[in-house]
Design an enzyme around this catalytic site. Structure first.
Site, short mmCIF file in Angstrom:
data_model
loop_
_atom_site.label_atom_id
_atom_site.label_comp_id
_atom_site.label_asym_id
_atom_site.label_seq_id
_atom_site.Cartn_x
_atom_site.Cartn_y
_atom_site.Cartn_z
N HIS A 19 0.77 -1.19 -0.05
CA HIS A 19 0.03 -0.08 0.04
C HIS A 19 0.65 1.20 -0.12
CE1 HIS A 19 -4.16 -1.77 0.80
NE2 HIS A 19 -3.41 -3.03 1.07
N ASP B 57 3.42 9.09 -1.13
CA ASP B 57 2.18 8.50 -0.87
C ASP B 57 2.04 7.41 -1.87
OD1 ASP B 57 0.24 7.96 1.23
OD2 ASP B 57 -0.49 9.71 1.11
P1 ADP Z 1 -3.02 6.00 4.36
O1 ADP Z 1 -3.18 4.76 3.84
O2 ADP Z 1 -1.70 6.65 4.53
O3 ADP Z 1 -3.69 6.85 5.69
P2 ADP Z 1 -4.94 7.12 2.20
O4 ADP Z 1 -5.37 8.60 1.82
O5 ADP Z 1 -4.66 6.22 1.15
O6 ADP Z 1 -3.72 7.25 3.11
O7 ADP Z 1 -6.10 6.74 2.63
C1 ADP Z 1 -6.57 7.17 4.10
C2 ADP Z 1 -8.17 6.96 4.23
O8 ADP Z 1 -8.64 7.08 5.84
C3 ADP Z 1 -8.98 7.45 3.32
O9 ADP Z 1 -10.33 6.63 2.78
C4 ADP Z 1 -9.39 8.49 4.15
O10 ADP Z 1 -11.02 8.92 3.95
C5 ADP Z 1 -9.59 8.08 5.64
N1 ADP Z 1 -9.43 9.10 6.67
C6 ADP Z 1 -8.19 9.65 6.64
N2 ADP Z 1 -8.29 10.70 7.70
C7 ADP Z 1 -9.58 10.48 8.14
C8 ADP Z 1 -10.61 11.38 9.07
N3 ADP Z 1 -10.03 12.27 9.69
N4 ADP Z 1 -11.75 10.89 9.26
C9 ADP Z 1 -12.08 9.91 8.47
N5 ADP Z 1 -11.59 9.39 7.55
C10 ADP Z 1 -10.27 9.65 7.42
O1 F6P Z 2 -1.85 2.58 3.82
C1 F6P Z 2 -0.79 2.63 4.83
C2 F6P Z 2 -0.95 2.15 5.98
O2 F6P Z 2 0.36 2.10 6.72
C3 F6P Z 2 -1.68 0.77 6.28
O3 F6P Z 2 -1.15 -0.14 6.31
C4 F6P Z 2 -2.42 1.26 7.68
O4 F6P Z 2 -3.26 0.37 7.92
C5 F6P Z 2 -2.85 2.41 7.66
O5 F6P Z 2 -1.85 3.14 6.77
C6 F6P Z 2 -2.96 3.28 8.90
O6 F6P Z 2 -1.62 2.85 9.72
P1 F6P Z 2 -1.83 2.23 11.35
O7 F6P Z 2 -2.23 0.84 11.04
O8 F6P Z 2 -0.27 2.17 11.46
O9 F6P Z 2 -2.47 2.90 12.08
#
Ligand code: ADP
Ligand code: F6P
Length: 461
Positions: free
Chosen positions: A161, A369
């Protein structure tokens, strides 16, 4: 249909994830995937116990979530060495091109190996002969080797991911060979973007002395396997529906009232140094400095729930952001206007969808990212008749697909500030044109395509 067994470090508490908002792309995507195809989700419960029960906890399918979950706990030592130590202080920075932040201790690697082996030994008795095993993310890179050593003959897929960095950067990790040799026990390895696949090919050819053949077939460490790009995505129509509904909710009304006609800019991220948040705050400050006509007319809402709070680098970024947000508000706020609203809480998905719909501009500017699903969610949430503008980092995986966004280099905060100004003043016609092209792209490559194409490639062999 063969059963899919998904294995990831974190298993989101299902009901909580659905209602209160699962933060993290992995949890969001897996939930969507498992709802569409019943299966089993195996991983860490999120609990840490001195003496964890040695039998995994099974939760049966429900109508809302028609899949089984099986979870295991971690001991404090495992949590500290495997999750905080190796996964979050060694692998995460390397995978995001931040070898300068790596805190290497060989003991953490030993704990990481032990936890991967424990996961596998608890999983193996649950497996059926024709299950497809789908491993997720960098926490479980030793699991493919352990599964094969346990005699598992099933087809195994692995999806990363995060980004896969350039071979030179990855090789700064002392255990790089062990990790990749283990991954090569998979039948299929999936990456988010062509850049990640290219870096992996380079690693296989130049570091591992392996070969890359046509049709994405690889040979290395005595194994043959395939590696391909599968850009992760969302269900755009269901997210759009949630955004429409939520825009009539109480919370949306409260937000609208509080803005008093001002344009809203939004950022939504886990609080992580990979997300480029300080640079983003600086770009907003530049906008207010350079284009004073925006003062009192624009509000920036940054939603950034705490993540991995025990890790020192995350504590540092948190205090830096608190300082910056204080400075910006101190400089520009007036009795009836707070330029930057900075919130450290997650939102329920529906509420989030409504907030995104109401935002004139979304600022998605990670320094690196894997994908960044928020960029896709923002597009899906827009009103087709009056869509907002996406300002997107060229270093987000999503930039490979969402080419009609305003693409920026987040390290150049002044330039990003200029893009914010351009976004605020863009004509309706241009906004519509850019939005329709991006929405079309997301519809063509949605979460169902992601899941189906990965599984078809895994089954195809
Ligand atoms: P990562 O996996 O690194 O956190 P992504 O942007 O790919 O980054 O995924 C984040 C997911 O978590 C998205 O679906 C987003 O809507 C959700 N998310 C992130 N921050 C919040 C928040 N403050 N409240 C609700 N959902 C969130
Ligand atoms: O998408 C990247 C990632 O590290 C996922 O593997 C993970 O579930 C998410 O971000 C949130 O991080 P964590 O599980 O360490 O809270």
């Amino acid at each position: 249909m063969r059963r899919i067994v998904i294995v990831s470090n974190r298993v989101a508490p299902v009901n909580e994830a659905a209602s209160k908002g699962a933060t993290g792309g992995l949890a969001v995507a897996i939930l969507e995937t498992l709802r569409e195809s019943n299966g089993l989700w195996f991983g860490w419960s999120g609990n840490v116990h001195e003496a964890p029960v040695d039998t995994p906890k099974h939760s049966a399918p429900t109508q809302a979530n028609p899949f089984d979950t099986v979870t295991v706990d971690l001991t404090p030592a495992e949590h500290s060495g495997y999750y905080n130590g190796y996964a979050n202080r060694i692998l995460w920075p390397i995978l995001h091109y931040r070898s300068d932040l790596m805190e290497y201790h060989s003991e953490h690697f030993r704990t990481y190996q032990r936890v991967n082996a424990n996961f596998v030994s608890q999983l193996v008795p649950l497996l059926r002969e024709d299950d497809l095993i789908w491993l997720h993310d960098y926490h479980l890179m030793m699991a493919p080797r352990d599964l094969r050593q346990a005699g598992v003959k099933n087809r195994i897929g692995f999806f990363l991911h995060t980004p896969f960095p350039s071979a030179d950067v990855f090789a700064t990790l002392p255990n790089h060979r062990e990790l990749i040799a283990s991954l090569c026990h998979c039948d299929l390895i999936g990456f988010q973007s062509p850049t990640d696949l290219r870096s992996f090919e380079d690693y296989i050819t130049h570091e591992a002395g392996g070969q890359v053949h046509a049709n994405e077939e690889f040979e290395a460490f005595g194994r043959q396997f395939r590696a391909q790009v599968f850009p992760i995505s969302i269900d755009p129509d269901s997210f759009a529906g949630a955004a429409r509904e939520s825009s009539r909710s109480n919370i949306a009304n409260r937000l609208r009232e509080s803005l008093d006609g001002r344009a809203l800019m939004v950022g939504v991220d886990r609080l992580d140094y990979s997300k480029g948040l300080p640079e983003r705050f600086l770009s907003f400050e530049h906008l207010l400095d350079r284009y004073p006509e925006n003062r009192r007319r624009v509000t920036f809402l940054q939603i950034a729930p705490y993540s991995r709070s025990e890790v020192p680098e995350y504590k540092l970024i948190r205090s830096r952001l608190e300082g910056l947000s204080g400075r910006i508000n101190g400089r520009f706020a007036e009795v009836d206007w707070t330029p930057l609203r900075y919130i450290n809480r997650g939102l329920a998905r529906k509420t989030l969808a409504g907030v995104l719909r109401h935002s004139r501009v979304a600022v998605v500017t990670p320094l690196r990212d894997g994908m960044n699903l928020v960029a896709k969610e923002y597009i899906a949430a827009q009103d087709p008749e009056d869509p907002g503008v996406l300002v997107l980092s060229r270093f987000a995986g999503a930039a490979h697909e969402l080419k009609e966004a305003l693409i920026v280099n987040p390290l150049d905060y002044e330039n990003t500030g200029e893009a914010l100004q351009r976004a605020l003043s863009m004509s309706l016609e241009e906004r519509k044109e850019r939005w329709s092209a991006m929405m079309e792209t997301i519809r063509q490559q949605d979460i169902t395509t992601w899941r189906k194409s990965f599984i078809a490639a895994l089954e195809a062999g």
